[in-house]
Design a protein around this motif. Structure first.
Motif, mmCIF file in Angstrom:
data_model
loop_
_atom_site.group_PDB
_atom_site.id
_atom_site.type_symbol
_atom_site.label_atom_id
_atom_site.label_comp_id
_atom_site.label_asym_id
_atom_site.label_seq_id
_atom_site.Cartn_x
_atom_site.Cartn_y
_atom_site.Cartn_z
ATOM 1 N N TYR A 56 -1.363 10.524 1.790
ATOM 2 C CA TYR A 56 -2.224 9.499 2.378
ATOM 3 C C TYR A 56 -1.455 8.459 3.196
ATOM 4 O O TYR A 56 -2.069 7.642 3.869
ATOM 5 N N ILE A 57 -0.139 8.483 3.145
ATOM 6 C CA ILE A 57 0.654 7.490 3.877
ATOM 7 C C ILE A 57 0.433 7.578 5.392
ATOM 8 O O ILE A 57 0.302 6.538 6.041
ATOM 9 N N GLY A 62 -4.227 3.633 10.366
ATOM 10 C CA GLY A 62 -5.001 2.401 10.307
ATOM 11 C C GLY A 62 -4.259 1.218 10.903
ATOM 12 O O GLY A 62 -4.858 0.367 11.573
ATOM 13 N N VAL A 63 -2.944 1.168 10.671
ATOM 14 C CA VAL A 63 -2.138 0.083 11.242
ATOM 15 C C VAL A 63 -2.162 0.161 12.758
ATOM 16 O O VAL A 63 -2.389 -0.842 13.447
ATOM 17 N N LEU A 121 0.819 -1.212 0.000
ATOM 18 C CA LEU A 121 0.000 0.000 0.000
ATOM 19 C C LEU A 121 0.854 1.264 0.000
ATOM 20 O O LEU A 121 0.587 2.210 -0.752
ATOM 21 N N ILE A 122 1.886 1.284 0.830
ATOM 22 C CA ILE A 122 2.744 2.464 0.902
ATOM 23 C C ILE A 122 3.512 2.650 -0.406
ATOM 24 O O ILE A 122 3.647 3.773 -0.902
ATOM 25 N N ALA A 123 3.992 1.563 -0.994
ATOM 26 C CA ALA A 123 4.709 1.670 -2.268
ATOM 27 C C ALA A 123 3.785 2.186 -3.373
ATOM 28 O O ALA A 123 4.198 3.013 -4.198
ATOM 29 N N TYR A 124 2.548 1.713 -3.385
ATOM 30 C CA TYR A 124 1.592 2.178 -4.394
ATOM 31 C C TYR A 124 1.303 3.666 -4.225
ATOM 32 O O TYR A 124 1.279 4.417 -5.205
#
Length: 65
Positions: free
Chosen positions: A34-35, A41-42, A22-25
């Motif tokens: 958005y990171i 969320g984590v 998700l972070i790479a995307y």
């Protein structure tokens, strides 16, 4: 006992791979703003998973009248 430890370790590794994807995307698509939401969320998921397992045991011993 060792098998449940290994299952927990495997699930944690899977979750970390998903977060990394998700972070790479988001970084590749230039949505870096958005990171922090992903990390929020984590941390929320960790807090819920640490807080909720004890609740059903507490509810089980209460008597409804």
């Amino acid at each position: 006992m060792v098998s449940s430890l290994l299952v927990g370790l495997r699930e944690g590794l899977e979750a970390s791979v998903i977060v990394a994807i998700l972070i790479a995307y988001l970084a590749k698509r230039d949505f870096r703003s958005y990171i922090p939401r992903v990390w929020l969320g984590v941390f929320a998921a960790i807090a819920v998973s640490l807080g909720l397992p004890g609740c059903p045991f507490g509810w089980q011993h209460t008597r409804v009248q």
